[in-house]
Design a protein around this motif. Structure first.
Motif, short mmCIF file in Angstrom:
data_model
loop_
_atom_site.label_atom_id
_atom_site.label_comp_id
_atom_site.label_asym_id
_atom_site.label_seq_id
_atom_site.Cartn_x
_atom_site.Cartn_y
_atom_site.Cartn_z
N TYR A 107 38.06 40.04 46.16
CA TYR A 107 38.40 40.15 44.74
C TYR A 107 37.61 39.12 43.93
O TYR A 107 37.38 38.00 44.37
N SER A 108 37.26 39.52 42.72
CA SER A 108 36.52 38.62 41.83
C SER A 108 37.45 37.67 41.09
O SER A 108 36.99 36.75 40.41
N GLY A 109 38.76 37.87 41.18
CA GLY A 109 39.74 37.00 40.53
C GLY A 109 40.67 36.36 41.55
O GLY A 109 40.66 36.70 42.74
N ALA A 146 44.15 35.40 43.53
CA ALA A 146 45.37 36.09 43.98
C ALA A 146 45.26 37.61 43.92
O ALA A 146 46.18 38.30 43.49
N GLY A 147 44.13 38.16 44.34
CA GLY A 147 43.99 39.60 44.41
C GLY A 147 43.83 40.29 43.08
O GLY A 147 44.22 41.46 42.93
N THR A 148 43.26 39.62 42.10
CA THR A 148 43.03 40.22 40.78
C THR A 148 41.54 40.43 40.55
O THR A 148 40.70 39.99 41.33
N GLY A 149 41.21 41.10 39.47
CA GLY A 149 39.82 41.34 39.13
C GLY A 149 39.24 42.52 39.87
O GLY A 149 39.95 43.36 40.43
N GLU A 150 37.91 42.58 39.91
CA GLU A 150 37.22 43.66 40.62
C GLU A 150 37.40 43.50 42.12
O GLU A 150 37.43 42.38 42.64
N ASP A 156 27.21 38.70 44.83
CA ASP A 156 26.99 37.39 45.44
C ASP A 156 27.67 36.28 44.62
O ASP A 156 27.56 36.25 43.39
N ASP A 157 28.36 35.40 45.30
CA ASP A 157 29.03 34.23 44.68
C ASP A 157 30.14 34.63 43.70
O ASP A 157 30.47 33.86 42.80
N ARG A 158 30.75 35.79 43.88
CA ARG A 158 31.81 36.22 42.95
C ARG A 158 33.20 36.20 43.58
O ARG A 158 34.20 36.19 42.85
N THR A 159 33.31 36.20 44.88
CA THR A 159 34.62 36.30 45.53
C THR A 159 35.47 35.07 45.25
O THR A 159 35.06 33.94 45.52
N LEU A 160 36.68 35.30 44.72
CA LEU A 160 37.62 34.21 44.47
C LEU A 160 38.91 34.35 45.28
O LEU A 160 39.72 33.42 45.33
N SER A 161 39.12 35.52 45.90
CA SER A 161 40.28 35.70 46.77
C SER A 161 40.00 36.84 47.73
O SER A 161 39.09 37.65 47.51
N ALA A 162 40.76 36.90 48.81
CA ALA A 162 40.52 37.91 49.84
C ALA A 162 41.82 38.28 50.53
O ALA A 162 42.73 37.46 50.66
N ARG A 163 41.89 39.54 50.95
CA ARG A 163 43.01 40.04 51.75
C ARG A 163 42.45 40.70 53.00
O ARG A 163 41.58 41.58 52.91
#
Length: 253
Positions: A55-57, A59-63, A81-88
């Protein structure tokens, strides 16, 4: 309880307790009626099964970008590239998230069924993630040797098979069955997946020696046995310029 008589027969009046129970039920029903029809989903709730979601935001938000457990990526395109701020991680494997392409740089791990948030905290991971892979055990997040194809010698820009990989195809003619290369391919780790031993040299002409500055000893070829992989120590690290494949280490130059 009060009994009233009407037309000669007794009529019972509901007690105050029953009246209170009915009033409470009515209140609860009205409370359910005012709940929103569509409550906000829980964080990461939209991530499909058997999928690693980035996710680009926070806690699972954004693109969101989805990868199955068969779609590992050594690097992302410029748009991600360099956009991931959260992951599940909804796969059955461990997920390994890397700062550098080629499984290089600092790494974050996410257990099967777990999630991670990189919007705050360690600044090394805030908008810096550039690659990932999924593996059966967490320990495999810290190596990258598995990328090397069978019957090849692979050299890596970083220790433990991480970073940019160069695949060397053994020659089918000639005596050395090896490769010569420039400093851009000088490895810090090696995987020899051939059926021969590999002799590495500091010169592109399949020769040369090293001198260890600590003990002043001189060394000839650096050997990686068939099927073996290793992180190259000093003074050999990042100095290889050629290698040859031999049937035994006595054949090294």
């Amino acid at each position: 309880m009060t009994i009233m008589r009407r037309h000669g027969g007794p009529v019972r009046r509901p007690s105050a307790l029953i009246t209170a129970v009915l009033a409470l039920l009515a209140l609860l029903c009205s409370a359910f009626l005012v709940l929103p029809a569509n409550a906000d989903p829980l964080p990461f709730d939209d991530c499909p099964a058997h999928t690693l979601c980035l996710y680009s935001g926070a806690a699972g938000t954004g693109e969101r970008r989805d990868f199955t457990d068969r779609r590992n990526a050594e690097a992302y395109d410029a748009a991600w590239d360099d956009r991931t701020l959260s992951a599940r991680n909804n796969t059955r494997y461990w997920a390994c998230l890397y700062v550098d392409a080629g499984y290089g740089g600092p790494v974050r791990t996410v257990e099967p069924g777990g999630s991670g948030d990189y919007a705050t905290g360690d600044p090394r991971f805030v908008r810096t993630l550039s690659a990932h892979k999924t593996v059966p055990t967490r320990a495999l997040c810290f190596t990258g040797y598995e990328r090397c194809p069978d019957n090849r010698v692979c050299t890596f820009a970083k220790p433990h098979g991480r970073g940019a990989m160069t695949v060397h195809l053994p020659r089918t003619a000639g005596d050395d069955h090896g490769s010569s290369y420039g400093p851009e391919a000088a490895p810090r780790s090696v995987f020899n997946r051939t059926r021969h031993d590999a002799c590495f040299y500091p010169r592109p002409t399949f020769d040369g020696t090293w001198t260890d500055p600590k003990d002043r000893k001189t060394y000839g070829a650096y050997v990686v046995l068939r099927g073996d992989h290793t992180t190259v120590p000093a003074p050999f690290a990042a100095t290889f310029r050629s290698h040859e494949l031999v049937d035994g280490t006595a054949e090294c130059q």
